[in-house]
Enzyme design. Structure first.
Site, mmCIF file in Angstrom:
data_model
loop_
_atom_site.group_PDB
_atom_site.id
_atom_site.type_symbol
_atom_site.label_atom_id
_atom_site.label_comp_id
_atom_site.label_asym_id
_atom_site.label_seq_id
_atom_site.Cartn_x
_atom_site.Cartn_y
_atom_site.Cartn_z
ATOM 1 N N LEU A 251 -36.834 23.721 111.129
ATOM 2 C CA LEU A 251 -36.707 24.740 110.095
ATOM 3 C C LEU A 251 -35.326 25.384 110.156
ATOM 4 C CD1 LEU A 251 -37.941 26.397 107.810
ATOM 5 C CD2 LEU A 251 -38.823 27.981 109.536
ATOM 6 N N TYR A 252 -34.820 25.589 111.373
ATOM 7 C CA TYR A 252 -33.469 26.140 111.513
ATOM 8 C C TYR A 252 -32.465 25.279 110.750
ATOM 9 C CZ TYR A 252 -28.916 27.063 113.665
ATOM 10 O OH TYR A 252 -27.589 27.333 113.876
ATOM 11 N N ALA A 253 -32.532 23.958 110.963
ATOM 12 C CA ALA A 253 -31.629 23.049 110.265
ATOM 13 C C ALA A 253 -31.811 23.136 108.757
ATOM 14 C CB ALA A 253 -31.865 21.617 110.748
ATOM 15 N N THR A 255 -32.804 25.706 106.985
ATOM 16 C CA THR A 255 -32.229 26.938 106.436
ATOM 17 C C THR A 255 -30.706 26.875 106.402
ATOM 18 O OG1 THR A 255 -32.266 28.043 108.613
ATOM 19 C CG2 THR A 255 -34.173 28.354 107.178
ATOM 20 N N LYS A 256 -30.105 26.179 107.373
ATOM 21 C CA LYS A 256 -28.641 26.029 107.349
ATOM 22 C C LYS A 256 -28.219 25.079 106.225
ATOM 23 C CE LYS A 256 -27.035 28.792 110.460
ATOM 24 N NZ LYS A 256 -26.104 29.877 110.077
#
Length: 440
Positions: A251-253, A255-256
C-alpha cells in the site's frame, strides 16, 4: 427533511392546479405528530453516528486506522498563530545569501528532512520547517532533531500538511520560491496495521499541499519524495525511470505511485513545477528506527536475534543502500535545477517542468552482508536467524539506474556501505550510549 413551500400551497396564479386547502391541511395535521417524532429520532440517530465517528477510541490494537492516525489527531491538538509565532516563522525563512532561495521543508523533523534543512540553511537559504511529530516511531528522536535544527537557526512549525488553514497562513507570511515535500507516512510493513495513515498523509496530505502551492502567487517549484517502492514487482534491473510502475507490492508503494500521478495532474492543469525523487533505502546518522540497519544495530547490542531474510528458493535479499549525504546532494541538485512554476493564483500560463529521478547508490548489498559489517563495527557477533521473506509488501531486490540523475542533476553518490555504516554506528553509540532510549 425538505419543507413544503407555503408560497406554493397558496399559489393563485392561473392555469395551475390548486389542492383543496381544508382536506390537505387536515391530512397534514393528522400526520404531524408522526412526522415530528420521525424528525427528532432522525437527528438523534445522525448525532449518535457523528459522535461515534469522531470520538477517539481507547487504546486498542483494533481501533480504526484513520481515527487512530497520529497525523489526524495533530489537527485537533496543535496550535499556531500570534505575533511571536509569526516573528519566528519570518526569521527562520529569511534568506541569508545573495543567491539564496526561500524553502518550506515538510517533514523537517524526519530523517531526510533534518539533513536537507541543515544543508539548505548552511548555504544561506531561508528555511522553514513543518512537522506534525507523530508517534509512528519514538517522538523523542524527532524532538532531538528539532533541537538540532533550532541550533542551526531553523524553526519547525508544529502542524499537519492536512491543515489547509495553516498552509494558507504560511504562504501568506512567506513567499516561498521552493517547497521540499518530505512529509509522508513511511514504511512498508506498517501499512498492514494502519492503512488509513498512508492515504491520509501520502495522498490527501500531498493534495492539500499542492492546493496551497497552486493557489500561491507566485507558485513555488516543488521537489518531493517518491520512493523506489513504486517499482514493485518489476523484475528488470537496474530500475530505470522508464520502467513500468503499475505493479505495487505494498500500500505504501501504491500511495507513492498515486503521488506521481497526482503530481502529473497538478503540473498539467495548474502549471506547477514538480520533481519527484525515488529514494533507495536511505541510511545514516539520525536515521529511522524502523529501518533494518537501525534495529539490527540495536538488537545485536542487546543480544537479541536478528532476522536475515531470504527470497524464494533461498534467493538473496539485497538493497541499494544509499547514504544520507548522497541523498541530500541529490535533493539540492533537484532544487537548484528546478524551473519556475508557470501558473499564477491557480491558473496555468504555460507548460511547466515535470521530472522524476532515481536517487540510489547503484551497488545492491545482500542483507546478510549488512549484518556482517555491523558485527565488525560493533565487535559483537549477531544471533542470526534465517527466515523466509514475509508477504508483507517487501520486495527481494532493489537496484537503481541513476544515469538520468547523473546527467540532469550532477548526482554522484560517493559513500559505500562500509563507510556509511561506520558513521552511523558512531552516531548511534554517541546518541544512545548505555541508556535505554533505544528501547522506545
Amino acid at each position: 427533511m425538505k419543507q413544503i413551500s407555503a408560497n406554493h400551497l397558496d399559489d393563485d396564479s392561473p392555469g395551475k392546479f390548486k389542492p383543496e386547502k381544508p382536506h390537505f391541511i387536515n391530512r397534514f395535521r393528522h400526520h404531524y405528530p408522526y412526522l415530528a417524532k420521525l424528525t427528532v429520532w432522525t437527528f438523534l440517530f445522525l448525532g449518535l453516528i457523528l459522535v461515534l465517528f469522531f470520538q477517539s477510541p481507547p487504546n486498542s490494537s483494533y481501533s480504526s486506522p484513520i481515527s487512530s492516525d497520529p497525523s489526524r489527531r495533530s489537527l485537533k491538538t496543535r496550535s499556531w498563530g500570534g505575533p511571536v509565532w509569526e516573528k519566528r516563522v519570518k526569521s527562520s525563512a529569511r534568506i541569508r545569501s545573495r543567491t539564496g532561495v526561500s524553502v518550506l521543508v515538510t517533514g523537517a523533523a524526519g530523517f531526510v528532512g533534518t539533513h536537507v534543512s541543515v544543508a539548505l540553511k548552511r548555504r544561506g537559504d531561508g528555511v522553514l520547517g513543518l512537522d506534525n511529530f507523530n508517534d509512528y516511531y519514538d517522538p523523542s528522536l524527532k524532538r532531538a532533531r528539532q533541537a538540532l535544527l533550532e541550533r542551526t537557526g531553523i524553526y519547525v512549525v508544529e502542524g499537519d500538511i492536512n491543515d489547509a488553514a495553516l498552509l494558507k497562513k504560511l504562504f501568506e507570511l512567506i513567499t516561498f520560491s521552493h517547497v521540499v515535500h518530505l512529509a509522508a507516512q513511511a514504511g512498508v510493513r506498517y501499512a498492514m496495521v494502519n492503512p488509513g495513515s498512508y492515504v491520509n498523509s501520502n495522498v490527501a496530505g500531498f493534495v492539500n499541499l499542492l492546493e496551497a502551492c497552486k493557489n500561491a502567487n507566485p507558485q513555488p517549484a516543488v521537489v518531493w519524495a517518491s520512493s523506489s517502492s513504486v517499482y514493485g514487482l518489476n523484475t528488470k534491473v537496474p530500475f530505470s525511470e522508464k520502467d513500468r510502475t503499475d505493479q505495487p507490492a505494498s500500500l505504501y508503494a501504491a500511495t507513492k505511485k498515486a503521488g506521481e500521478e497526482i503530481a502529473h495532474t497538478y503540473n498539467h492543469i495548474y502549471g506547477l513545477s514538480l520533481t519527484g525523487l525515488r529514494f533507495f533505502t536511505v541510511y545514516g546518522p539520525w536515521g529511522r528506527p524502523d529501518m533494518a540497519y537501525f534495529f539490527f544495530t540495536r538488537d545485536i547490542l542487546k543480544g537479541k536475534t536478528v532476522p536475515v531474510f531470504e527470497g524464494a528458493n533461498h534467493g538473496t535479499v539485497a538493497r541499494d543502500f544509499t547514504y544520507i549525504d548522497d541523498i541530500v546532494k541529490g535533493c539540492l541538485g533537484a532544487l537548484d535545477t528546478a524551473e519556475k512554476s508557470t501558473g499564477s493564483g491557480g491558473k496555468k500560463r504555460g507548460p511547466a517542468q515535470l521530472r522524476v529521478f532515481n536517487l540510489g547508490n547503484t551497488s545492491p548489498v545482500p542483507v546478510s552482508s549488512l549484518v556482517g559489517i555491523l558485527e565488525r563495527l560493533l565487535k559483537v557477533k549477531a544471533k542470526r536467524v534465517v527466515m523466509k521473506l514475509p508477504r508483507n509488501g517487501d520486495v527481494p531486490f532493489t537496484h537503481a539506474n541513476i544515469s538520468l540523475a547523473r546527467r540532469e542533476l550532477g548526482y554522484k553518490p560517493t559513500t559505500d556501505l562500509q563507510t556509511g555504516l561506520k558513521k552511523f554506528v558512531r552516531w548511534y553509540l554517541s546518541y544512545y550510549g548505555s541508556s535505554r532510549k533505544s528501547d522506545q
